[in-house]
Design a protein around this motif. Sequence first.
Motif, mmCIF file in Angstrom:
data_model
loop_
_atom_site.group_PDB
_atom_site.id
_atom_site.type_symbol
_atom_site.label_atom_id
_atom_site.label_comp_id
_atom_site.label_asym_id
_atom_site.label_seq_id
_atom_site.Cartn_x
_atom_site.Cartn_y
_atom_site.Cartn_z
ATOM 1 N N SER A 1 -2.626 10.545 -0.997
ATOM 2 C CA SER A 1 -2.132 10.666 -2.372
ATOM 3 C C SER A 1 -1.954 12.127 -2.767
ATOM 4 O O SER A 1 -0.945 12.500 -3.388
ATOM 5 C CB SER A 1 -3.109 9.989 -3.341
ATOM 6 O OG SER A 1 -3.234 8.616 -3.055
ATOM 7 N N ILE B 1 1.210 4.162 -3.262
ATOM 8 C CA ILE B 1 0.981 5.604 -3.200
ATOM 9 C C ILE B 1 2.265 6.367 -3.523
ATOM 10 O O ILE B 1 2.227 7.412 -4.185
ATOM 11 C CB ILE B 1 0.444 6.015 -1.819
ATOM 12 C CG1 ILE B 1 -0.865 5.287 -1.515
ATOM 13 C CG2 ILE B 1 0.245 7.513 -1.742
ATOM 14 C CD1 ILE B 1 -1.981 5.576 -2.474
ATOM 15 N N HIS C 1 0.814 -1.212 0.000
ATOM 16 C CA HIS C 1 0.000 0.000 0.000
ATOM 17 C C HIS C 1 0.851 1.268 0.000
ATOM 18 O O HIS C 1 0.563 2.220 -0.732
ATOM 19 C CB HIS C 1 -0.953 -0.030 1.192
ATOM 20 C CG HIS C 1 -1.916 -1.180 1.150
ATOM 21 N ND1 HIS C 1 -3.088 -1.117 0.453
ATOM 22 C CD2 HIS C 1 -1.855 -2.426 1.680
ATOM 23 C CE1 HIS C 1 -3.736 -2.268 0.565
ATOM 24 N NE2 HIS C 1 -3.006 -3.081 1.310
ATOM 25 N N PHE D 1 0.056 5.339 6.963
ATOM 26 C CA PHE D 1 -0.943 4.768 6.060
ATOM 27 C C PHE D 1 -0.632 3.301 5.767
ATOM 28 O O PHE D 1 -1.508 2.431 5.838
ATOM 29 C CB PHE D 1 -0.973 5.573 4.763
ATOM 30 C CG PHE D 1 -1.784 4.950 3.657
ATOM 31 C CD1 PHE D 1 -3.162 5.068 3.632
ATOM 32 C CD2 PHE D 1 -1.167 4.235 2.640
ATOM 33 C CE1 PHE D 1 -3.913 4.493 2.613
ATOM 34 C CE2 PHE D 1 -1.905 3.652 1.625
ATOM 35 C CZ PHE D 1 -3.286 3.778 1.612
ATOM 36 N N GLN E 1 -6.904 7.156 1.648
ATOM 37 C CA GLN E 1 -5.747 7.136 0.763
ATOM 38 C C GLN E 1 -5.790 8.267 -0.261
ATOM 39 O O GLN E 1 -4.743 8.704 -0.754
ATOM 40 C CB GLN E 1 -5.629 5.794 0.047
ATOM 41 C CG GLN E 1 -6.660 5.503 -1.013
ATOM 42 C CD GLN E 1 -6.450 4.131 -1.627
ATOM 43 O OE1 GLN E 1 -6.161 3.156 -0.947
ATOM 44 N NE2 GLN E 1 -6.576 4.052 -2.929
#
Length: 673
Positions: A290, A85, A81, A357, A286
């Motif tokens: 981002s 990003i 993850h 995150f 997210q």
Amino acid sequence: MGTQKPQPRLNIDLVSDALLGRWKQERLEGREIAADPRFHTPQGTPMSEHRERVLEQLSGLVEKGAIQRAFPVALGGGHNHGGNIAAFHELVYADPSLQIKSGVQWGLFGGAILHLGTSYHHEKYLPDVISLKMPGAFAMTEIGHGSDVDKVATTATYDEATEEFVIHTPHRSAWKEFLGNAALHGQAAVVFAQLITKNVNHGVHAFYVPIRTPEGELLPGVGSEDDGVKGGLNGIDNGRLHFTNVRIPRTNLLNRYGDVAADGTYSSPIESPGRRFFTMIGTLVQGRVSLDGSAVNAMKAALAIAIPYGFERRQFSGPNGEETKLMDYGLHRRRLIPRLAETYAMAFASEQLLTLFDTVFSGKGDTPETREDLETLAAALKPLSTWAALDTLQEAREATGGAGFIAKNRLTGWRADLDIYATFEGDNNILLQLVGKRLLKDYAAQFKNADAATLAKAAVGQVGERMRRVGLRQVGQSIADLGQVSRSVDSLKDDQHALLADRVETMVAEVAQALNGVRKESPSVQNAEFNRQQVRLIEAARAHAELLQWEAFTEALDEITDPDTKQVLTWVRDLFGLGLIEKHLDWYLITGRLSGKRAQAVTAYVDRLIDRVTDHSLDLIAAFGLDNSLLRADIASGIEAERQEETRAYIAEQKAAGTWPVHEKELRKRNGK
């Protein structure tokens, strides 16, 4: 004669590695794609062509295996993850339209299925989402409610007789708006609607709703409008969607947090409707993560264009008869160098946000507490970085004069494309209000079990401390400084964290006490007081985010072992921290935190730091690692230096040949006139 102390030298590779961070490899892979001409769009491309080009570019991302990182390993992904990003951040150098459209497809549309659906939905839908066989839209925002997702008016009413949900838009203000892929390319949408079964509204849930055939024809009951030309991001087909009694199978409910049985019975693993809603919305954080890193990258690009240009471009005659470099002017340095320090601080804070995150979404540290921390941190950092990106791009544009206004130098394009970031994925002021409420909650928790006497003592103590700061503290500072700026500066350097933290704590306490004073009053009185305190609360939240950025920079400094590099970066950190104190000097003076002498010392030392950092600014820019394949701006290619050298050579040649004419002013000077 004593020897001059040698100036420290920045280790560019060391700093570059620190900026690339934990996901260095994924970032470099993202830059490789961003540098590929296949993923660029010529300036001035008409909107219709731009849209189709970006759609083709999405297929190119699939071919390069650039978008699978976050998806489950069983579906060909990497369950990575943070790396996903990190690579996404770099696409801002290619074309923000490509970046955001890819975010719509795989981050929002695919991400909603991944995080709100179950294995049934993953296996049924995600392979086609990943391959782009199923382009999709993320239908959350409505014309009439904007950021107030809890109040969306679209309904999903369960019909027990057919075991279907009926998706319906009851009025025009409930139309879904600003949706990427909605105007042309989307064949399905994740639609957020009020789930109603057995005449009970269980709040907002997400549903998978087909909207078009593969040939692009709208399905029965689905309506769409094209948003047309926007202020930026015109490679994305943003539009509106509305639904007239569109029926979908019961199983199209993305039911990780709430389900409906065949007989219409609702169930959820989260009993509280409020906590259920915020848990569902929290899985979509997210998008803010981002945008935060993408905004920081845009700041890097703007400064990587404007600062080197400032060292090459000359304007107006200097003391030696040669025109002066822009970066030799104090104002020009003031315009750009503090923003370079701000970019470094925000880059290190962004890395911390991305790490948190990944901790949550990888499952390594997924607890209610860490999710709340993640939501709060994202809500704190995204506003400041997106605002700062717009500010930095505009200042870089102006600092490069008319050249910066030429589209091929990209500053105006980035400025237009990133404008929406300030309200995209949550209006910045609303996000800061969320942060402010968390700060109030944490403040109240300190006194959860306190009696009235303790609360009264705390209030009186704060007033007393404020009086001491306004009076004796200022006197003490003045005596300690004895009129010497150097002593004031030394104290300020050491007190940066204390001053920044004190501002946050005091502002939060003042708002909390004002609200506490009406807690026994009617709801209308309480609401009126909150509105009176709203501006102060948001400013406290912003101060909190600034403190977090300073702390992130300081923690990054602790990891630097090379003494010279540490010294230079410490100057940069101090410029950021003292720049914040200078920005808020009125507060520090009014509340008595700083004496007049130390307030003057702040600006004096900021000016000194700007000069120091300017000497290392080209190395600090080089550490960004952005060559012209990523910047693609003529004025970042060294062309101005070539022009200046050509000019100097021409003048020297003419003077040597005796063909350079004497200026009238020089002739008058020779003749004594």
